[in-house]
Design a protein around this motif. Structure first.
Motif, mmCIF file in Angstrom:
data_model
loop_
_atom_site.group_PDB
_atom_site.id
_atom_site.type_symbol
_atom_site.label_atom_id
_atom_site.label_comp_id
_atom_site.label_asym_id
_atom_site.label_seq_id
_atom_site.Cartn_x
_atom_site.Cartn_y
_atom_site.Cartn_z
ATOM 1 N N THR A 152 0.845 -1.183 0.000
ATOM 2 C CA THR A 152 0.000 0.000 0.000
ATOM 3 C C THR A 152 0.883 1.237 0.000
ATOM 4 O OG1 THR A 152 -1.642 -1.185 1.306
ATOM 5 C CG2 THR A 152 -1.823 1.210 1.244
ATOM 6 N N PRO A 153 0.651 2.151 -0.951
ATOM 7 C CA PRO A 153 1.450 3.378 -0.961
ATOM 8 C C PRO A 153 1.247 4.158 0.338
ATOM 9 C CG PRO A 153 0.096 3.203 -2.936
ATOM 10 C CD PRO A 153 -0.331 2.110 -2.009
ATOM 11 N N THR A 154 2.314 4.738 0.831
ATOM 12 C CA THR A 154 2.228 5.530 2.045
ATOM 13 C C THR A 154 2.290 7.000 1.679
ATOM 14 O OG1 THR A 154 3.343 3.801 3.283
ATOM 15 C CG2 THR A 154 3.289 5.990 4.275
ATOM 16 N N LEU A 155 1.256 7.712 2.023
ATOM 17 C CA LEU A 155 1.192 9.149 1.794
ATOM 18 C C LEU A 155 1.227 9.861 3.138
ATOM 19 C CD1 LEU A 155 -1.598 9.278 -0.923
ATOM 20 C CD2 LEU A 155 0.791 9.899 -1.237
ATOM 21 N N PRO A 156 1.692 11.083 3.159
ATOM 22 C CA PRO A 156 1.671 11.824 4.425
ATOM 23 C C PRO A 156 0.233 12.147 4.827
ATOM 24 C CG PRO A 156 2.341 13.239 2.618
ATOM 25 C CD PRO A 156 2.248 11.859 2.063
ATOM 26 N N SER A 157 0.012 12.394 6.104
ATOM 27 C CA SER A 157 -1.311 12.779 6.593
ATOM 28 C C SER A 157 -1.587 14.248 6.327
ATOM 29 C CB SER A 157 -1.409 12.540 8.103
ATOM 30 O OG SER A 157 -1.163 11.198 8.387
ATOM 31 N N LEU A 158 -0.521 15.042 6.246
ATOM 32 C CA LEU A 158 -0.624 16.481 6.061
ATOM 33 C C LEU A 158 0.683 16.982 5.459
ATOM 34 C CD1 LEU A 158 -2.030 19.277 6.761
ATOM 35 C CD2 LEU A 158 -0.794 19.143 8.930
ATOM 36 N N VAL A 159 0.590 17.957 4.567
ATOM 37 C CA VAL A 159 1.778 18.599 3.999
ATOM 38 C C VAL A 159 1.731 20.071 4.383
ATOM 39 C CG1 VAL A 159 2.971 19.251 1.862
ATOM 40 C CG2 VAL A 159 1.916 16.997 2.066
ATOM 41 N N ILE A 160 2.828 20.577 4.939
ATOM 42 C CA ILE A 160 2.926 21.989 5.318
ATOM 43 C C ILE A 160 4.073 22.601 4.534
ATOM 44 C CG2 ILE A 160 3.331 23.639 7.182
ATOM 45 C CD1 ILE A 160 2.261 21.477 9.121
ATOM 46 N N ILE A 161 3.782 23.664 3.804
ATOM 47 C CA ILE A 161 4.786 24.374 3.020
ATOM 48 C C ILE A 161 4.977 25.759 3.626
ATOM 49 C CG2 ILE A 161 5.391 25.304 0.750
ATOM 50 C CD1 ILE A 161 5.343 22.231 0.903
ATOM 51 N N ASP A 162 6.170 26.033 4.100
ATOM 52 C CA ASP A 162 6.491 27.303 4.743
ATOM 53 C C ASP A 162 7.817 27.793 4.171
ATOM 54 O OD1 ASP A 162 6.694 29.452 6.457
ATOM 55 O OD2 ASP A 162 7.293 28.251 8.189
ATOM 56 N N SER A 163 7.813 28.680 3.339
ATOM 57 C CA SER A 163 6.843 29.637 2.855
ATOM 58 C C SER A 163 6.645 29.451 1.352
ATOM 59 C CB SER A 163 7.357 31.022 3.183
ATOM 60 O OG SER A 163 7.190 31.977 2.183
ATOM 61 N N ILE A 164 5.429 29.636 0.908
ATOM 62 C CA ILE A 164 5.098 29.444 -0.504
ATOM 63 C C ILE A 164 5.867 30.434 -1.385
ATOM 64 C CG2 ILE A 164 3.059 30.949 -0.474
ATOM 65 C CD1 ILE A 164 3.446 27.586 -2.375
ATOM 66 N N GLN A 165 6.222 31.591 -0.850
ATOM 67 C CA GLN A 165 6.944 32.598 -1.648
ATOM 68 C C GLN A 165 8.380 32.201 -1.965
ATOM 69 O OE1 GLN A 165 5.242 33.474 1.242
ATOM 70 N NE2 GLN A 165 4.183 35.405 0.933
ATOM 71 N N THR A 166 8.908 31.188 -1.291
ATOM 72 C CA THR A 166 10.294 30.781 -1.551
ATOM 73 C C THR A 166 10.394 29.564 -2.457
ATOM 74 O OG1 THR A 166 10.368 29.338 0.391
ATOM 75 C CG2 THR A 166 11.030 31.652 0.702
ATOM 76 N N MET A 167 9.261 29.004 -2.851
ATOM 77 C CA MET A 167 9.252 27.781 -3.655
ATOM 78 C C MET A 167 9.486 28.086 -5.130
ATOM 79 S SD MET A 167 8.764 25.589 -1.297
ATOM 80 C CE MET A 167 8.539 24.119 -2.243
ATOM 81 N N HIS A 168 10.082 27.115 -5.824
ATOM 82 C CA HIS A 168 10.320 27.230 -7.265
ATOM 83 C C HIS A 168 9.699 26.022 -7.947
ATOM 84 C CE1 HIS A 168 12.480 26.883 -11.097
ATOM 85 N NE2 HIS A 168 12.475 28.202 -11.038
ATOM 86 N N CYS A 169 8.985 26.250 -9.034
ATOM 87 C CA CYS A 169 8.303 25.193 -9.773
ATOM 88 C C CYS A 169 8.750 25.245 -11.223
ATOM 89 C CB CYS A 169 6.799 25.411 -9.666
ATOM 90 S SG CYS A 169 5.799 24.268 -10.587
ATOM 91 N N ALA A 170 9.014 24.090 -11.832
ATOM 92 C CA ALA A 170 9.479 24.043 -13.223
ATOM 93 C C ALA A 170 8.491 24.704 -14.179
ATOM 94 C CB ALA A 170 9.726 22.597 -13.644
ATOM 95 N N ASN A 171 7.195 24.581 -13.918
ATOM 96 C CA ASN A 171 6.188 25.201 -14.796
ATOM 97 C C ASN A 171 6.220 26.730 -14.734
ATOM 98 O OD1 ASN A 171 5.300 22.751 -15.704
ATOM 99 N ND2 ASN A 171 3.521 22.672 -14.354
ATOM 100 N N GLY A 172 6.885 27.270 -13.735
ATOM 101 C CA GLY A 172 6.987 28.719 -13.602
ATOM 102 C C GLY A 172 8.065 29.326 -14.480
ATOM 103 N N GLY A 173 8.776 28.472 -15.217
ATOM 104 C CA GLY A 173 9.813 28.961 -16.127
ATOM 105 C C GLY A 173 10.988 29.546 -15.371
ATOM 106 N N ASN A 174 11.565 30.589 -15.944
ATOM 107 C CA ASN A 174 12.751 31.216 -15.355
ATOM 108 C C ASN A 174 12.422 32.332 -14.379
ATOM 109 O OD1 ASN A 174 14.483 29.553 -16.801
ATOM 110 N ND2 ASN A 174 14.487 30.927 -18.572
ATOM 111 N N SER A 175 11.152 32.528 -14.087
ATOM 112 C CA SER A 175 10.802 33.605 -13.158
ATOM 113 C C SER A 175 11.301 33.270 -11.758
ATOM 114 C CB SER A 175 9.292 33.855 -13.158
ATOM 115 O OG SER A 175 8.604 32.703 -12.754
ATOM 116 N N SER A 176 11.536 34.291 -10.971
ATOM 117 C CA SER A 176 12.130 34.091 -9.641
ATOM 118 C C SER A 176 11.058 33.685 -8.628
ATOM 119 C CB SER A 176 12.823 35.369 -9.182
ATOM 120 O OG SER A 176 11.891 36.415 -9.097
ATOM 121 N N PRO A 177 11.467 32.923 -7.597
ATOM 122 C CA PRO A 177 10.528 32.565 -6.532
ATOM 123 C C PRO A 177 9.928 33.825 -5.909
ATOM 124 C CG PRO A 177 12.538 31.293 -6.325
ATOM 125 C CD PRO A 177 12.783 32.333 -7.386
ATOM 126 N N GLY A 178 8.646 33.763 -5.608
ATOM 127 C CA GLY A 178 7.952 34.909 -5.036
ATOM 128 C C GLY A 178 7.247 35.758 -6.078
#
Length: 122
Positions: free
Chosen positions: A31-57
């Motif tokens: 059975t796959p194990t998934l977390p019960s909760l995900v907390i991201i602190d802070s969303i403004q510092t995250m980088h996503c490939a779909n965001g291209g070359n734009s800077s975090p935030g």
């Protein structure tokens, strides 16, 4: 952000399907194990490939990162708590894009030196 979501998933991204109570199960299947909760602190510092070359935030990065975590939450039924920070002036750091994309916005507010904090919603 992409690496975080991929590390949370037991298989390839967004392929996990929760079993219904009526689905026959194989006792030997893992059975796959998934977390019960995900907390991201802070969303403004995250980088996503779909965001291209734009800077975090920036608007694009914040929007795409939030979309990534929204897809994760909806496909896995795992709640995701996204934390955004405010500037010293009390305004939201980065774009307010997140407020329009999530189910609930809460503000944790307190007065310096009092030790008292309150939660309010928007």
């Amino acid at each position: 952000a992409d690496d975080i979501v991929e590390s949370l998933l037991p298989a390839s991204p967004f392929q996990y399907q929760p079993q219904s109570p009526n689905t026959p199960t194989n006792a030997n299947a893992q059975t796959p194990t998934l977390p019960s909760l995900v907390i991201i602190d802070s969303i403004q510092t995250m980088h996503c490939a779909n965001g291209g070359n734009s800077s975090p935030g920036g608007v694009t990065q914040v929007r795409e990162t939030v979309n990534l975590f929204l897809r994760f939450a909806k496909t896995t039924d795992v709640p995701v708590l996204l934390i955004g920070h405010v500037t010293k002036q009390g305004t939201v750091a980065g774009p307010r894009t997140v407020e329009h994309m999530v189910d609930c916005v809460l503000y944790l507010e307190g007065s310096e030196g009092t030790g008292v904090a309150g939660v309010s919603n928007v």
